[in-house]
Design a protein around this motif. Structure first.
Motif, PDB file in Angstrom:
ATOM      1  N   HIS A   4       0.899   8.994  14.667  1.00  0.00           N
ATOM      2  CA  HIS A   4       0.802   8.280  13.392  1.00  0.00           C
ATOM      3  C   HIS A   4       1.701   7.091  13.323  1.00  0.00           C
ATOM      4  N   SER A   6       3.978   4.877   9.987  1.00  0.00           N
ATOM      5  CA  SER A   6       3.881   4.401   8.442  1.00  0.00           C
ATOM      6  C   SER A   6       4.715   3.176   8.343  1.00  0.00           C
ATOM      7  N   GLN A  16      -2.412  -2.313  -0.161  1.00  0.00           N
ATOM      8  CA  GLN A  16      -3.964  -1.469   0.119  1.00  0.00           C
ATOM      9  C   GLN A  16      -5.014  -2.437   0.038  1.00  0.00           C
ATOM     10  N   ARG A  30      -9.766   3.222   4.604  1.00  0.00           N
ATOM     11  CA  ARG A  30      -8.927   3.970   4.005  1.00  0.00           C
ATOM     12  C   ARG A  30      -9.536   5.426   3.877  1.00  0.00           C
ATOM     13  N   SER A  37       0.498   5.816  -1.807  1.00  0.00           N
ATOM     14  CA  SER A  37       0.466   6.022  -0.278  1.00  0.00           C
ATOM     15  C   SER A  37      -1.044   5.908   0.193  1.00  0.00           C
ATOM     16  N   SER A  38      -0.964   5.294   1.310  1.00  0.00           N
ATOM     17  CA  SER A  38      -2.799   5.200   1.959  1.00  0.00           C
ATOM     18  C   SER A  38      -2.676   5.635   3.208  1.00  0.00           C
ATOM     19  N   GLY A  39      -3.803   6.101   3.762  1.00  0.00           N
ATOM     20  CA  GLY A  39      -3.801   6.294   5.257  1.00  0.00           C
ATOM     21  C   GLY A  39      -5.230   5.725   5.573  1.00  0.00           C
ATOM     22  N   PRO A  45      -6.717   9.954   9.489  1.00  0.00           N
ATOM     23  CA  PRO A  45      -5.612   8.735   9.144  1.00  0.00           C
ATOM     24  C   PRO A  45      -4.670   8.749  10.101  1.00  0.00           C
ATOM     25  N   TRP A  48      -0.320   4.543   8.204  1.00  0.00           N
ATOM     26  CA  TRP A  48      -0.137   4.745   6.592  1.00  0.00           C
ATOM     27  C   TRP A  48       0.643   3.635   6.180  1.00  0.00           C
ATOM     28  N   GLY A  50       3.261   3.305   2.282  1.00  0.00           N
ATOM     29  CA  GLY A  50       3.701   3.524   1.458  1.00  0.00           C
ATOM     30  C   GLY A  50       4.525   3.096   0.471  1.00  0.00           C
TER      31      GLY A  50
END
Length: 124
Positions: A4, A6, A16, A30, A37-39, A45, A48, A50
């Protein structure tokens, strides 16, 4: 192998909104969201964002299945408030079939969609 990625963003709500719209043509939604925070992903996810102080430049490239999807990503990202950083097109200096588009997100991160396969070029 990466699991992943971030990114830190100064305005999580704005980021977002941008990624909800910009990543949709790539089939990414999403899957996780909190106030800070969003994945995003497909199935799980892997991308990411944040809330936090931004740490400077970052470049993330998403694979697209075809050139039309690269075009759709670019249109959606621009409509979501992204800034052009390279419209859809061939980047033959990478390789003859490299078709990509680049957009700066609200924080200035360089977000790309790329298709490595041959296919018809986008109409002029």
């Amino acid at each position: 192998m990466l699991d992943h990625v971030s990114l830190r963003v100064a305005d999580h709500a704005a980021a977002q909104r941008f990624y909800d719209q910009a990543l949709a043509p790539l089939g990414l939604t999403r899957l996780f969201g909190m106030d800070d925070s969003s994945g995003y992903g497909s199935g799980r996810p892997f991308f990411w964002i944040g809330q936090g102080e931004t740490a400077g430049y970052c470049h993330v490239a998403f694979t697209a299945p075809d050139r039309a999807t690269v075009d759709a990503f670019y249109a959606a990202a621009i409509a979501a408030g992204g800034r052009d950083n390279g419209p859809p097109g061939l980047r033959e200096h990478y390789h003859p079939a490299y078709y990509g588009a680049f957009v700066l997100d609200p924080e200035g991160h360089n977000i790309e969609a790329v298709c490595h396969g041959a296919g018809p070029a986008r109409p002029a």
